[in-house]
Design a protein around this motif. Sequence first.
Motif, PDB file in Angstrom:
ATOM      1  N   THR A  24       0.826  -1.159   0.156  1.00 24.76           N
ATOM      2  CA  THR A  24      -0.155  -0.057   0.144  1.00 24.76           C
ATOM      3  C   THR A  24       0.866   1.087  -0.102  1.00 24.76           C
ATOM      4  O   THR A  24       0.355   2.277  -0.425  1.00 24.76           O
ATOM      5  N   GLY A  25       2.113   1.152   0.558  1.00 29.64           N
ATOM      6  CA  GLY A  25       3.163   2.448   0.230  1.00 29.64           C
ATOM      7  C   GLY A  25       3.275   3.150   1.679  1.00 29.64           C
ATOM      8  O   GLY A  25       2.512   2.705   2.665  1.00 29.64           O
ATOM      9  N   GLY A  26       4.312   3.895   2.132  1.00 28.90           N
ATOM     10  CA  GLY A  26       4.412   4.536   3.033  1.00 28.90           C
ATOM     11  C   GLY A  26       5.352   4.143   4.031  1.00 28.90           C
ATOM     12  O   GLY A  26       5.806   4.796   5.221  1.00 28.90           O
ATOM     13  N   PHE A  27       5.938   2.812   3.985  1.00 24.06           N
ATOM     14  CA  PHE A  27       6.601   2.158   5.070  1.00 24.06           C
ATOM     15  C   PHE A  27       8.249   2.559   4.252  1.00 24.06           C
ATOM     16  O   PHE A  27       8.341   2.269   3.265  1.00 24.06           O
ATOM     17  N   ASP A  28       8.948   2.891   5.256  1.00 26.86           N
ATOM     18  CA  ASP A  28      10.283   2.989   4.901  1.00 26.86           C
ATOM     19  C   ASP A  28      10.935   1.757   5.068  1.00 26.86           C
ATOM     20  O   ASP A  28      12.406   1.304   4.565  1.00 26.86           O
ATOM     21  N   GLY A  29      10.699   0.623   5.869  1.00 24.68           N
ATOM     22  CA  GLY A  29      11.176  -0.813   6.145  1.00 24.68           C
ATOM     23  C   GLY A  29      10.439  -1.682   6.849  1.00 24.68           C
ATOM     24  O   GLY A  29       9.408  -0.997   7.410  1.00 24.68           O
ATOM     25  N   CYS A  30      10.768  -2.942   6.842  1.00 20.02           N
ATOM     26  CA  CYS A  30       9.861  -3.856   7.739  1.00 20.02           C
ATOM     27  C   CYS A  30      11.036  -4.799   8.409  1.00 20.02           C
ATOM     28  O   CYS A  30      11.883  -4.699   7.879  1.00 20.02           O
ATOM     29  N   SER A 229      -4.667  -3.460  11.530  1.00 18.35           N
ATOM     30  CA  SER A 229      -6.139  -2.894  11.539  1.00 18.35           C
ATOM     31  C   SER A 229      -6.574  -2.075  10.728  1.00 18.35           C
ATOM     32  O   SER A 229      -7.639  -1.917  10.206  1.00 18.35           O
ATOM     33  N   ASP A 230      -5.536  -1.088  10.014  1.00 20.50           N
ATOM     34  CA  ASP A 230      -6.009  -0.460   9.084  1.00 20.50           C
ATOM     35  C   ASP A 230      -4.522  -0.338   8.061  1.00 20.50           C
ATOM     36  O   ASP A 230      -3.644   0.312   8.277  1.00 20.50           O
ATOM     37  N   PRO A 231      -4.874  -0.915   7.000  1.00 20.42           N
ATOM     38  CA  PRO A 231      -3.499  -0.883   5.994  1.00 20.42           C
ATOM     39  C   PRO A 231      -3.193   0.185   5.500  1.00 20.42           C
ATOM     40  O   PRO A 231      -2.119   0.219   4.511  1.00 20.42           O
ATOM     41  N   PHE A 232      -4.035   1.284   5.476  1.00 24.44           N
ATOM     42  CA  PHE A 232      -3.868   2.503   4.969  1.00 24.44           C
ATOM     43  C   PHE A 232      -3.047   3.505   5.953  1.00 24.44           C
ATOM     44  O   PHE A 232      -3.081   4.477   5.753  1.00 24.44           O
ATOM     45  N   LEU A 233      -2.710   3.096   7.206  1.00 24.14           N
ATOM     46  CA  LEU A 233      -2.426   3.875   8.327  1.00 24.14           C
ATOM     47  C   LEU A 233      -1.104   4.506   7.964  1.00 24.14           C
ATOM     48  O   LEU A 233      -0.876   5.848   8.099  1.00 24.14           O
ATOM     49  N   ALA A 234       0.039   3.876   7.223  1.00 27.91           N
ATOM     50  CA  ALA A 234       1.132   4.592   6.910  1.00 27.91           C
ATOM     51  C   ALA A 234       0.640   5.784   5.977  1.00 27.91           C
ATOM     52  O   ALA A 234       1.396   6.975   5.805  1.00 27.91           O
ATOM     53  N   LEU A 235      -0.121   5.511   4.924  1.00 25.56           N
ATOM     54  CA  LEU A 235      -0.494   6.524   3.895  1.00 25.56           C
ATOM     55  C   LEU A 235      -1.124   7.821   4.566  1.00 25.56           C
ATOM     56  O   LEU A 235      -1.088   8.945   4.313  1.00 25.56           O
ATOM     57  N   ARG A 236      -1.879   7.594   5.822  1.00 29.04           N
ATOM     58  CA  ARG A 236      -2.712   8.385   6.465  1.00 29.04           C
ATOM     59  C   ARG A 236      -1.854   9.268   7.114  1.00 29.04           C
ATOM     60  O   ARG A 236      -1.886  10.547   7.336  1.00 29.04           O
ATOM     61  N   ILE A 237      -0.741   8.684   7.829  1.00 25.99           N
ATOM     62  CA  ILE A 237       0.323   9.493   8.500  1.00 25.99           C
ATOM     63  C   ILE A 237       0.989  10.329   7.425  1.00 25.99           C
ATOM     64  O   ILE A 237       1.706  11.440   8.001  1.00 25.99           O
ATOM     65  N   ARG A 238       1.459  10.092   6.315  1.00 31.41           N
ATOM     66  CA  ARG A 238       2.076  10.588   5.350  1.00 31.41           C
ATOM     67  C   ARG A 238       1.314  11.714   4.734  1.00 31.41           C
ATOM     68  O   ARG A 238       1.736  12.433   3.830  1.00 31.41           O
ATOM     69  N   GLY A 239       0.053  11.770   5.057  1.00 32.83           N
ATOM     70  CA  GLY A 239      -0.930  12.818   4.525  1.00 32.83           C
ATOM     71  C   GLY A 239      -1.495  12.363   3.045  1.00 32.83           C
ATOM     72  O   GLY A 239      -1.945  13.294   2.356  1.00 32.83           O
ATOM     73  N   ALA A 240      -1.167  11.199   2.686  1.00 32.91           N
ATOM     74  CA  ALA A 240      -1.489  10.698   1.361  1.00 32.91           C
ATOM     75  C   ALA A 240      -3.191  10.128   1.161  1.00 32.91           C
ATOM     76  O   ALA A 240      -3.713  10.206   0.171  1.00 32.91           O
ATOM     77  N   MET A 241      -3.668  10.039   2.326  1.00 35.31           N
ATOM     78  CA  MET A 241      -5.105   9.805   2.626  1.00 35.31           C
ATOM     79  C   MET A 241      -5.573  10.563   3.563  1.00 35.31           C
ATOM     80  O   MET A 241      -4.983  10.843   4.655  1.00 35.31           O
ATOM     81  N   ASP A 242      -6.842  10.520   3.774  1.00 37.00           N
ATOM     82  CA  ASP A 242      -7.641  10.997   4.681  1.00 37.00           C
ATOM     83  C   ASP A 242      -7.349  10.451   5.963  1.00 37.00           C
ATOM     84  O   ASP A 242      -7.050   9.265   6.238  1.00 37.00           O
ATOM     85  N   PRO A 243      -6.987  11.446   7.057  1.00 42.56           N
ATOM     86  CA  PRO A 243      -6.578  10.777   8.551  1.00 42.56           C
ATOM     87  C   PRO A 243      -7.534   9.848   9.238  1.00 42.56           C
ATOM     88  O   PRO A 243      -7.103   9.055   9.939  1.00 42.56           O
ATOM     89  N   THR A 244      -8.771   9.816   8.682  1.00 48.66           N
ATOM     90  CA  THR A 244      -9.873   9.222   9.440  1.00 48.66           C
ATOM     91  C   THR A 244     -10.384   8.148   8.416  1.00 48.66           C
ATOM     92  O   THR A 244     -10.861   8.456   7.398  1.00 48.66           O
ATOM     93  N   PRO A 245     -10.239   6.891   8.797  1.00 46.53           N
ATOM     94  CA  PRO A 245     -10.863   5.731   7.998  1.00 46.53           C
ATOM     95  C   PRO A 245     -12.379   6.285   7.764  1.00 46.53           C
ATOM     96  O   PRO A 245     -13.130   6.690   8.470  1.00 46.53           O
ATOM     97  N   SER A 246     -12.873   5.770   6.272  1.00 45.93           N
ATOM     98  CA  SER A 246     -14.146   5.812   6.095  1.00 45.93           C
ATOM     99  C   SER A 246     -14.749   4.715   5.450  1.00 45.93           C
ATOM    100  O   SER A 246     -13.819   3.680   5.030  1.00 45.93           O
ATOM    101  N   GLY A 247     -16.290   4.634   5.321  1.00 39.95           N
ATOM    102  CA  GLY A 247     -16.856   3.336   4.927  1.00 39.95           C
ATOM    103  C   GLY A 247     -16.683   3.502   3.171  1.00 39.95           C
ATOM    104  O   GLY A 247     -16.544   2.253   2.822  1.00 39.95           O
TER     105      GLY A 247
END
Length: 328
Positions: A24-30, A229-247
């Motif tokens: 999904t993107g957003g991570f610098d490492g794992c 729990s939220d596979p888009f969390l890294a993108l939300r932190i990066r500002g690439a998605m809305d910070p609050t999940p939606s339906g």
Amino acid sequence: MSRLFLAPMEGLADYVLRDVLTSTGGFDGCVSEFVRITGSVLPERVYERDTPEVLHGSRTPGGTPMVIQLLGSDPGWMALNAAHAAALSPHGVDLNFGCPAKVVNRHGGGAMLLAEPEQLNRIVAAVRAAVPAGIPVTAKMRLGVSDTSLAIDCATALAEGGAASLVVHARTRDDGYRPPAHWEWIARIDAAVGVPVIANGDVWSAADWARCRAVSGCSDVMIGRGAVSDPFLALRIRGAMDPTPSGDEWASVLGLIAGYLKKLETRVASRHEHGRVKMWLSYLKRTWPQAAELHAAIRRLHDSRDILAVIEWARGGGSAAWAKRLLP
């Protein structure tokens, strides 16, 4: 900008889920699930099985750098195995001093070693001496076994042993995963050691990430179950998605779940596929109520083809509950 890392999660974030979450993107490492070291040198095929990223430049299919994590308590065996792991050119070798699992702890591994700062130092020093200088040796720790009385001593022992950086999960072993995480202790550790410290624990949202950084004083953060729990969390932190999940995002989540199930078919025994998907859904329910309906619809299904049929029906806009009734 803060660096973000996907945490090692034994029994949860295997290679397949690492692949999906980092795609999904957003991570610098794992960091991989831990590879357990006892009284032998593990063959290369163990790493190829458990950390198959080593076959592809030690990166996930999405391109995220991967670090191999080792768990053990004997400095000599840890050093020998670290040398063999390093030959596979991971982006680092991480040492696990945080696992709270009883099966690990009763053999003196994981978080139990936090009762012995001197042994921590010996293990890190031995591994650092065995691994080429170009490959970082890092460590992940908790705040202690039952209390925080040795937290600073342990962090200092790891840093002085040669750890290039520390990830601090801000709980003791006895705390398990119960909230809250004590981020203020990460700040104390960061002030006491001369190596970078990465904060970890209880980051479930972009707001949690901001609070964690503010309280811990650390720029870099490692995210575990929050990303599951939220596979888009890294993108939300990066500002690439809305910070609050939606339906409205649920259709995209269903696509990730379907992709996960398809990838599982090539990686794990078929008898385990349904359990892995259900486990992930149990985390996704925290973020999207729709996951509860899907979980209920597939709860008694054991054939991955039937589960995929329900998921695809839901992706098309249908009810997961009705999809189950349509199965033969």
